[in-house]
Design a protein around this motif. Structure first.
Motif, PDB file in Angstrom:
ATOM      1  N   THR A  37      -4.768  -1.387   0.486  1.00 11.43           N
ATOM      2  CA  THR A  37      -3.712  -2.336   0.829  1.00 11.43           C
ATOM      3  C   THR A  37      -4.316  -3.731   0.876  1.00 11.43           C
ATOM      4  O   THR A  37      -5.513  -3.886   1.134  1.00 11.43           O
ATOM      5  CB  THR A  37      -3.057  -1.986   2.183  1.00 11.43           C
ATOM      6  OG1 THR A  37      -2.168  -3.042   2.544  1.00 11.43           O
ATOM      7  CG2 THR A  37      -4.070  -1.817   3.296  1.00 11.43           C
ATOM      8  N   HIS A  73      -7.906   1.156   5.469  1.00  4.15           N
ATOM      9  CA  HIS A  73      -8.551   0.515   6.626  1.00  4.15           C
ATOM     10  C   HIS A  73     -10.034   0.218   6.404  1.00  4.15           C
ATOM     11  O   HIS A  73     -10.659  -0.417   7.258  1.00  4.15           O
ATOM     12  CB  HIS A  73      -8.364   1.383   7.877  1.00  4.15           C
ATOM     13  CG  HIS A  73      -6.924   1.490   8.267  1.00  4.15           C
ATOM     14  ND1 HIS A  73      -6.316   0.592   9.116  1.00  4.15           N
ATOM     15  CD2 HIS A  73      -5.959   2.365   7.879  1.00  4.15           C
ATOM     16  CE1 HIS A  73      -5.040   0.910   9.247  1.00  4.15           C
ATOM     17  NE2 HIS A  73      -4.796   1.980   8.503  1.00  4.15           N
ATOM     18  N   SER A 125      -6.008   5.993  10.425  1.00  5.26           N
ATOM     19  CA  SER A 125      -5.493   4.797  11.088  1.00  5.26           C
ATOM     20  C   SER A 125      -5.185   5.001  12.553  1.00  5.26           C
ATOM     21  O   SER A 125      -5.149   4.047  13.313  1.00  5.26           O
ATOM     22  CB  SER A 125      -4.238   4.311  10.364  1.00  5.26           C
ATOM     23  OG  SER A 125      -3.274   5.321  10.307  1.00  5.26           O
ATOM     24  N   SER A 134       2.730   7.375   4.014  1.00  7.21           N
ATOM     25  CA  SER A 134       3.030   7.066   2.615  1.00  7.21           C
ATOM     26  C   SER A 134       2.496   8.156   1.686  1.00  7.21           C
ATOM     27  O   SER A 134       3.090   8.423   0.635  1.00  7.21           O
ATOM     28  CB  SER A 134       2.452   5.701   2.219  1.00  7.21           C
ATOM     29  OG  SER A 134       1.089   5.607   2.569  1.00  7.21           O
ATOM     30  N   ASP A 189      -7.365   7.106   0.086  1.00  6.89           N
ATOM     31  CA  ASP A 189      -6.642   5.913   0.531  1.00  6.89           C
ATOM     32  C   ASP A 189      -7.554   5.140   1.481  1.00  6.89           C
ATOM     33  O   ASP A 189      -7.759   5.539   2.624  1.00  6.89           O
ATOM     34  CB  ASP A 189      -5.339   6.335   1.224  1.00  6.89           C
ATOM     35  CG  ASP A 189      -4.570   5.127   1.775  1.00  6.89           C
ATOM     36  OD1 ASP A 189      -5.099   4.003   1.729  1.00  6.89           O
ATOM     37  OD2 ASP A 189      -3.433   5.326   2.263  1.00  6.89           O
ATOM     38  N   ASN A 226       0.668   4.337  -2.840  1.00  9.27           N
ATOM     39  CA  ASN A 226       0.524   5.793  -2.644  1.00  9.27           C
ATOM     40  C   ASN A 226       1.644   6.563  -3.322  1.00  9.27           C
ATOM     41  O   ASN A 226       1.416   7.616  -3.936  1.00  9.27           O
ATOM     42  CB  ASN A 226       0.483   6.122  -1.144  1.00  9.27           C
ATOM     43  CG  ASN A 226      -0.938   6.078  -0.611  1.00  9.27           C
ATOM     44  OD1 ASN A 226      -1.875   6.497  -1.293  1.00  9.27           O
ATOM     45  ND2 ASN A 226      -1.115   5.574   0.591  1.00  9.27           N
ATOM     46  N   GLY A 255       0.836  -1.197   0.000  1.00 14.41           N
ATOM     47  CA  GLY A 255       0.000   0.000   0.000  1.00 14.41           C
ATOM     48  C   GLY A 255       0.874   1.252   0.000  1.00 14.41           C
ATOM     49  O   GLY A 255       0.530   2.270  -0.620  1.00 14.41           O
ATOM     50  N   SER A 264      -2.849  -5.919   2.882  1.00 20.12           N
ATOM     51  CA  SER A 264      -2.209  -6.465   4.080  1.00 20.12           C
ATOM     52  C   SER A 264      -3.043  -6.258   5.337  1.00 20.12           C
ATOM     53  O   SER A 264      -2.633  -6.672   6.405  1.00 20.12           O
ATOM     54  CB  SER A 264      -0.841  -5.826   4.267  1.00 20.12           C
ATOM     55  OG  SER A 264      -1.009  -4.442   4.478  1.00 20.12           O
TER      56      SER A 264
HETATM   57  C1  PLP Z   1      -3.756   4.669   5.494  1.00 19.02           C
HETATM   58  C2  PLP Z   1      -2.651   3.729   5.120  1.00 19.02           C
HETATM   59  N1  PLP Z   1      -2.183   3.762   3.867  1.00 19.02           N
HETATM   60  C3  PLP Z   1      -1.198   2.944   3.470  1.00 19.02           C
HETATM   61  C4  PLP Z   1      -0.628   2.041   4.344  1.00 19.02           C
HETATM   62  C5  PLP Z   1       0.496   1.174   3.863  1.00 19.02           C
HETATM   63  O1  PLP Z   1       0.025  -0.096   3.540  1.00 19.02           O
HETATM   64  P1  PLP Z   1       1.041  -1.313   3.414  1.00 19.02           P
HETATM   65  O2  PLP Z   1       1.216  -1.849   4.794  1.00 19.02           O
HETATM   66  O3  PLP Z   1       0.366  -2.264   2.495  1.00 19.02           O
HETATM   67  O4  PLP Z   1       2.299  -0.771   2.867  1.00 19.02           O
HETATM   68  C6  PLP Z   1      -1.087   1.963   5.651  1.00 19.02           C
HETATM   69  C7  PLP Z   1      -0.483   0.987   6.577  1.00 19.02           C
HETATM   70  O5  PLP Z   1      -0.313   1.202   7.734  1.00 19.02           O
HETATM   71  C8  PLP Z   1      -2.128   2.833   6.065  1.00 19.02           C
HETATM   72  O6  PLP Z   1      -2.581   2.820   7.304  1.00 19.02           O
END
Ligand code: PLP
Length: 448
Positions: free
Chosen positions: A294, A266, A238, A190, A263, A153, A149, A296
């Motif tokens: 994401t 979550h 987040s 990010s 984005d 970004n 993720g 993940s």
């Molecule tokens: C809002 C947000 N964007 C992007 C990411 C990054 O995702 P990834 O863990 O897949 O790199 C996170 C991860 O903590 C996030 O909370």
């Protein structure tokens, strides 16, 4: 007045004229037999996502950080399973039998699959299949898989910044030709790093608006005479667990004609009836120009994605450097993502369970929480460490959140709810949390 459609057309034309428009070549792999097994309710595999042992050295270290050895856990207790309330695997798909099977089959058949960047040799039938299911989920024409993720970004921001250079060939864009990026003050790292890259290339100027403050954003937009305006926001923040006011952003988009980039790291799979994320929950999926996610968190695997139109995809795969210059995701990961999305579509009860948990937590604590991400602001670093140690001794793994993740003196317990938690887990956690809950909860307990 020029619109984003026009800027994008001109940027694509410039890339085409310079033979710099890229696209992926699909390496054909036999897709594995589809239709993974799904279930009507939780199974033992779900529980595996929230029950963990913490290595005893880590536990001792955590507990004795400010010299509290005397209160540390006896050796026997070191081996107990803790209940994790800090994970991001909200839907517990990482351990689902269908996800395990998909990964195992793919690894048996292909190992990790062809290793190469997506534009060279790393993009396979599996990647294409997952892009199609994500585009379907997000109601967009297309999608782009990225290694994470974070890199998604960065790819979006650098590709957007490149438009100003593409439209001013042979020279650096003048200030008013750059992209004007309006970014929420609490956006993820990010996004911030992506914006920094754009600024460094002198392709963009950033305007940070106060967190979720639409009057401030409206004011900044109205005061800016630059043509290429972009608003970028997390959909669900987040560290605070609150939602970006997407309906109001959509109204401002109509007024100012900016490009709306969200984005949804979550929200994806958790929010919206179909798991389409926060835009689906607010019924505005069609108003989002580019949506990042994401794989993940609720998807339970690894990777990132960008959902957008075919035309935006053409630009991003040709200019998004973290997409172009990074190795594609391994096939077993992509196969497991495919299974996770399938399971999420079939096992719709997972969304009901998690939102039931959100309501239950709110009813116990009387805190007006908005989502499965809950922020209990405690204050100083010492205070949050003390709180997290107390929770650890009580059997809960809740990581203290400190600077640089949040500003000084707003340290907090970030609690995340998942499908695998039981109501009893939540009740006991809330009991253990009582000293740190807002006054309303304490009054309720004392019957005042
Ligand atoms: C809002 C947000 N964007 C992007 C990411 C990054 O995702 P990834 O863990 O897949 O790199 C996170 C991860 O903590 C996030 O909370």
């Amino acid at each position: 007045m020029a619109t984003w459609d026009m800027f994008l057309d001109a940027a694509l034309a410039s890339l085409a004229a310079r033979k710099l428009l890229f696209h992926t070549q699909v390496i054909a792999l036999e897709p594995q037999p589809p239709v993974p097994e799904t279930f009507m309710g939780p199974g033992s595999w779900d529980r595996a996502t929230v029950e963990f042992r913490l290595e005893s050295a880590s536990q001792q270290e955590w507990l004795s950080e400010d010299g509290e050895e005397s209160l540390s856990v006896p050796e026997d207790d070191m081996n107990r399973k803790l209940i994790l309330f800090s994970g991001n695997d909200y839907m517990c798909l990482s351990s689902h039998p269908a996800v395990r099977e998909a990964a195992a089959k793919a690894v048996q058949q292909y190992g990790m699959g062809p290793r190469g960047s997506p534009l060279i040799s790393g993009y396979t039938t599996y990647h294409k299949m997952v892009e199609e299911s994500l585009a379907e989920l997000k109601k967009t024409e297309d999608c782009i898989l990225c290694p994470t993720g974070f890199s998604a970004n960065l790819a979006v921001m650098t590709a957007l910044g490149s438009i100003s250079s593409l439209l001013s060939v042979g020279r650096k864009p003048a200030e008013d030709e750059r992209v004007a990026i309006f970014s929420d003050a609490l956006n993820h790292a990010s996004i911030i790093d992506g914006i920094r890259l754009v600024e460094r290339q002198k392709e963009g100027i950033v305007f940070v608006y106060k967190h979720c403050d639409m009057s401030h954003l409206d004011f900044l937009l109205s005061s800016c005479s630059m043509g290429k305006k972009i608003v970028i926001t997390d959909s669900l923040f987040s560290m605070d667990g609150d939602f970006a006011p997407l309906p109001e952003l959509v109204k401002l988009r109509k007024k100012h004609g900016f490009l709306l980039v969200v984005d949804d790291a979550h929200g994806t799979l958790v929010c919206g009836d179909n798991g389409g994320g926060v835009p689906e929950m607010f019924a505005c999926q069609n108003e989002i120009d580019i949506s990042i996610g994401t794989l993940s968190k609720a998807v339970g695997c690894l990777g990132g994605f960008i959902s957008c139109s075919n035309r935006w995809k053409r630009l991003i795969v040709s200019r998004g450097r973290t997409f172009i210059f990074s190795t594609a995701l391994p096939v077993p990961i992509v196969a497991s993502v495919h299974a996770a999305i399938y399971v999420s579509n079939e096992e719709r009860w997972r969304r009901s369970v998690i939102w039931g948990h959100v309501q239950y937590f709110a009813s116990l604590t009387k805190i007006d929480i908005k989502s499965h991400v809950i922020s209990i602001v405690v204050g100083s670093e010492d205070a949050v460490l003390k709180a997290s140690r107390h929770l650890l001794r009580s059997g809960y793994l809740v990581t203290p959140i400190r600077p640089p993740f949040v500003p000084p003196n707003s340290c907090r317990l970030r609690i995340t709810l998942s499908v695998a938690h039981s109501l009893d887990d939540i009740k006991r956690l809330v009991d253990a949390l009582t000293p740190w809950l807002p006054a309303k909860h304490a009054c309720m307990l004392s019957g005042e």
